[in-house]
Enzyme design. Structure first.
Site, PDB file in Angstrom:
ATOM      1  N   HIS A  69      64.470  10.476  73.450  1.00 40.26           N
ATOM      2  CA  HIS A  69      63.870  10.433  74.159  1.00 40.26           C
ATOM      3  C   HIS A  69      63.115   9.366  74.408  1.00 40.26           C
ATOM      4  CE1 HIS A  69      62.984  15.055  74.526  1.00 40.26           C
ATOM      5  NE2 HIS A  69      64.249  14.538  74.636  1.00 40.26           N
ATOM      6  N   LYS A  78      54.811   5.050  69.038  1.00 37.34           N
ATOM      7  CA  LYS A  78      54.261   6.409  68.231  1.00 37.34           C
ATOM      8  C   LYS A  78      53.875   6.537  66.996  1.00 37.34           C
ATOM      9  CE  LYS A  78      57.017   8.846  71.707  1.00 37.34           C
ATOM     10  NZ  LYS A  78      58.062   9.456  72.237  1.00 37.34           N
ATOM     11  N   TYR A 138      51.874  13.694  67.524  1.00 37.41           N
ATOM     12  CA  TYR A 138      51.715  12.576  67.478  1.00 37.41           C
ATOM     13  C   TYR A 138      50.924  11.365  68.594  1.00 37.41           C
ATOM     14  CZ  TYR A 138      55.194  13.626  71.740  1.00 37.41           C
ATOM     15  OH  TYR A 138      55.442  14.326  72.385  1.00 37.41           O
ATOM     16  N   ASP A 178      68.024  17.671  77.685  1.00 37.15           N
ATOM     17  CA  ASP A 178      68.940  16.716  76.122  1.00 37.15           C
ATOM     18  C   ASP A 178      70.311  17.504  75.728  1.00 37.15           C
ATOM     19  OD1 ASP A 178      66.179  15.640  75.932  1.00 37.15           O
ATOM     20  OD2 ASP A 178      65.334  17.743  74.266  1.00 37.15           O
TER      21      ASP A 178
END
Length: 201
Positions: A69, A78, A138, A178
């Site tokens: 992603h 992140k 995250y 995905d």
């Protein structure tokens, strides 16, 4: 310093600019443990002058693979970690002109080790759950923007992520979204510039 910062490099020793594996100092005894997850002062001293605006957390079962992603107009840096369990975490450099463009770096994040991974803007990100379950957290440098979602095929041959090497006996479980991300075009694809500004179509 309560953190050890390790710059990440490919098999030839080329540094992924801005990519760090971070090991906090964990203080533990029979009662449990304590450690600092993040300290602005220490991160700046290590060269990571970042501002986090959003914290996310997910829970996944064994074999779940999330990714790859990225966000287009609002790319996110992140700071990722496994709160519990173990995952194989992967970052793919999508910054056109970067010395590591199109390459990936993977690290096993372990809730017992408490290691972390900082992925700067301009990378695609994904992770694969190796333990029976995992809680994954995250911190992000920009807000989630559903209108600017992007993704790459998890098993793209050009990128060549060797998921099986870390989990030969696990079958990946992916969401329908995905499973249907596009392939990566190393020569003609337009993704980010070196400042992580979206230059794609």
């Amino acid at each position: 310093m309560p953190f050890e910062f390790k710059k990440c490099a490919d098999e030839n020793g080329t540094i992924f600019d801005g990519l760090f594996e971070i090991q906090p100092k964990v203080f533990g005894d029979a009662r449990g443990y304590f450690f600092e997850v993040y300290s602005e002062k220490d991160f700046i001293e290590a060269g990571l002058k970042v501002k986090f605006v959003q914290d996310n957390q997910s829970s996944s079962s064994k074999g779940v693979l999330r990714g790859l992603h990225f966000q287009k107009e609002h790319p996110q840096g992140k700071l990722v970690r496994a709160v519990s369990g173990k995952v194989y975490d992967v970052a793919v450099d999508l910054r056109k002109g970067s010395s590591t463009y199109g390459k990936y770096y993977g690290v096993i994040l372990d809730g017992e080790k408490q290691n972390q991974f900082y992925i700067p803007e301009g990378f695609a990100h994904g992770f694969y759950v190796l333990s029976e379950s995992a809680v994954f957290a995250y911190k992000c440098t920009d807000f989630y923007d559903p209108s600017g979602e992007g993704g790459l095929m998890w098993n793209d041959e050009t990128i060549g992520i060797d998921w099986a090497s870390v989990a030969p006996d696990i079958t990946p479980l992916l969401s329908p979204k995905d499973q249907n991300h596009p392939a990566f075009d190393l020569q003609n694809g337009k993704y980010f510039d070196l400042n992580a500004k979206w230059i794609g179509k």
